[in-house]
Design a protein around this motif. Structure first.
Motif, PDB file in Angstrom:
ATOM      1  N   SER A   1      11.935  16.215 -23.248  1.00  0.00           N
ATOM      2  CA  SER A   1      12.069  14.763 -23.056  1.00  0.00           C
ATOM      3  C   SER A   1      12.495  14.085 -24.351  1.00  0.00           C
ATOM      4  O   SER A   1      13.344  13.197 -24.341  1.00  0.00           O
TER       5      SER A   1
ATOM      6  N   ASP B   1      16.141  14.885 -24.955  1.00  0.00           N
ATOM      7  CA  ASP B   1      16.987  14.095 -24.046  1.00  0.00           C
ATOM      8  C   ASP B   1      17.073  12.654 -24.509  1.00  0.00           C
ATOM      9  O   ASP B   1      18.149  12.048 -24.467  1.00  0.00           O
ATOM     10  N   LEU B   2      15.952  12.105 -24.956  1.00  0.00           N
ATOM     11  CA  LEU B   2      15.934  10.721 -25.436  1.00  0.00           C
ATOM     12  C   LEU B   2      16.788  10.574 -26.690  1.00  0.00           C
ATOM     13  O   LEU B   2      17.563   9.627 -26.820  1.00  0.00           O
TER      14      LEU B   2
ATOM     15  N   SER C   1      19.271  12.510 -27.562  1.00  0.00           N
ATOM     16  CA  SER C   1      20.668  12.694 -27.168  1.00  0.00           C
ATOM     17  C   SER C   1      21.229  11.435 -26.520  1.00  0.00           C
ATOM     18  O   SER C   1      22.352  11.028 -26.824  1.00  0.00           O
ATOM     19  N   SER C   2      20.454  10.817 -25.646  1.00  0.00           N
ATOM     20  CA  SER C   2      20.964   9.600 -24.993  1.00  0.00           C
ATOM     21  C   SER C   2      21.108   8.463 -26.004  1.00  0.00           C
ATOM     22  O   SER C   2      22.039   7.658 -25.897  1.00  0.00           O
ATOM     23  N   ALA C   3      20.228   8.394 -26.993  1.00  0.00           N
ATOM     24  CA  ALA C   3      20.363   7.368 -28.029  1.00  0.00           C
ATOM     25  C   ALA C   3      21.578   7.661 -28.912  1.00  0.00           C
ATOM     26  O   ALA C   3      22.312   6.749 -29.301  1.00  0.00           O
ATOM     27  N   LYS C   4      21.792   8.936 -29.197  1.00  0.00           N
ATOM     28  CA  LYS C   4      22.902   9.325 -30.069  1.00  0.00           C
ATOM     29  C   LYS C   4      24.247   9.037 -29.415  1.00  0.00           C
ATOM     30  O   LYS C   4      25.190   8.615 -30.078  1.00  0.00           O
ATOM     31  N   TYR C   5      24.335   9.257 -28.118  1.00  0.00           N
ATOM     32  CA  TYR C   5      25.607   9.105 -27.418  1.00  0.00           C
ATOM     33  C   TYR C   5      25.607   7.902 -26.466  1.00  0.00           C
ATOM     34  O   TYR C   5      26.349   7.870 -25.502  1.00  0.00           O
ATOM     35  N   ARG C   6      24.789   6.909 -26.743  1.00  0.00           N
ATOM     36  CA  ARG C   6      24.654   5.752 -25.844  1.00  0.00           C
ATOM     37  C   ARG C   6      25.961   4.986 -25.692  1.00  0.00           C
ATOM     38  O   ARG C   6      26.220   4.392 -24.668  1.00  0.00           O
TER      39      ARG C   6
ATOM     40  N   GLN D   1      28.999   6.234 -25.672  1.00  0.00           N
ATOM     41  CA  GLN D   1      30.113   7.069 -25.214  1.00  0.00           C
ATOM     42  C   GLN D   1      30.846   6.441 -24.036  1.00  0.00           C
ATOM     43  O   GLN D   1      32.077   6.423 -24.017  1.00  0.00           O
ATOM     44  N   SER D   2      30.150   5.926 -23.084  1.00  0.00           N
ATOM     45  CA  SER D   2      30.784   5.331 -21.907  1.00  0.00           C
ATOM     46  C   SER D   2      31.627   4.115 -22.293  1.00  0.00           C
ATOM     47  O   SER D   2      32.763   3.966 -21.844  1.00  0.00           O
TER      48      SER D   2
END
Length: 191
Positions: free
Chosen positions: A74, A77-78, A80-85, A87-88
């Motif tokens: 977890s 994942d958190l 990673s999502s913060a690092k690549y937030r 990207q979209s």
């Protein structure tokens, strides 16, 4: 016959004793046998409880390890999502940046068009700076060795000015976010 002999022996040995003493002795023997049986049952019960306790401890340790793994996953994942937030958002902005890049390559023939081009260049630089703050950078391609992880070869060339497997021309800029390729560069590669 043997029973009779055993009974006679017991009577002979009991002749010297009082009936109460014989009764008490029998009770003591029964109590001792009952005590041994209770002790055996208690030991069996203790062994059974120890086995259950060991099983419960093992189950607890497995659950603890599973929970630690879940917590670690977890957290990763958190992170990673913060690092690549971004990207979209960056992926959505890349076509607009490409259009700015193409427009800036066009020459201006009068003063009004020149000032408009300068304004577009300022917006373009602002967008690139914003991308850089988020960790996105353009991939350097021309003059570099072809890397299939960073470049997408769409053409080949036979140019003597470049070595083998070197990128000769870039058709579309590629971008990388931190350590992840958002879009590879579209390039022409020398044979």
């Amino acid at each position: 016959m043997e029973e009779k002999n055993n009974l006679e022996q017991e009577m002979d040995s009991a002749e010297g004793t009082q009936p109460e003493e014989v009764f008490e002795e029998a009770q003591e023997n029964e109590a001792a046998e009952a005590g041994v049986e209770e002790e055996n049952q208690a030991e069996a019960r203790i062994a059974q409880l120890e086995a259950k306790l060991e099983e419960a401890e093992n189950r607890y340790l497995r659950l603890q390890a599973d929970f630690d793994n879940f917590r670690r996953r977890s957290r990763l994942d958190l992170e990673s999502s913060a690092k690549y937030r971004a990207q979209s958002l960056i992926s959505d902005l890349l076509p607009a940046i490409d259009n700015f890049d193409r427009a800036l390559k066009m020459g201006a023939d009068n003063e009004h068009a020149q000032s408009l081009l300068q304004g577009m260049e300022m917006v373009y630089r602002s967008l690139l700076d914003a991308l850089k703050k988020e960790g996105a950078e353009p991939i350097e391609a021309v003059g570099k060795e072809f890397d299939p992880n960073l470049h997408q070869a769409v053409m080949q060339d036979n140019n003597e000015n470049f070595g083998s497997n070197i990128v000769v021309e870039e058709f579309q800029k590629g971008y990388i976010l931190k350590d992840r390729v958002i879009r590879p560069s579209m390039v022409k590669v020398n044979q």
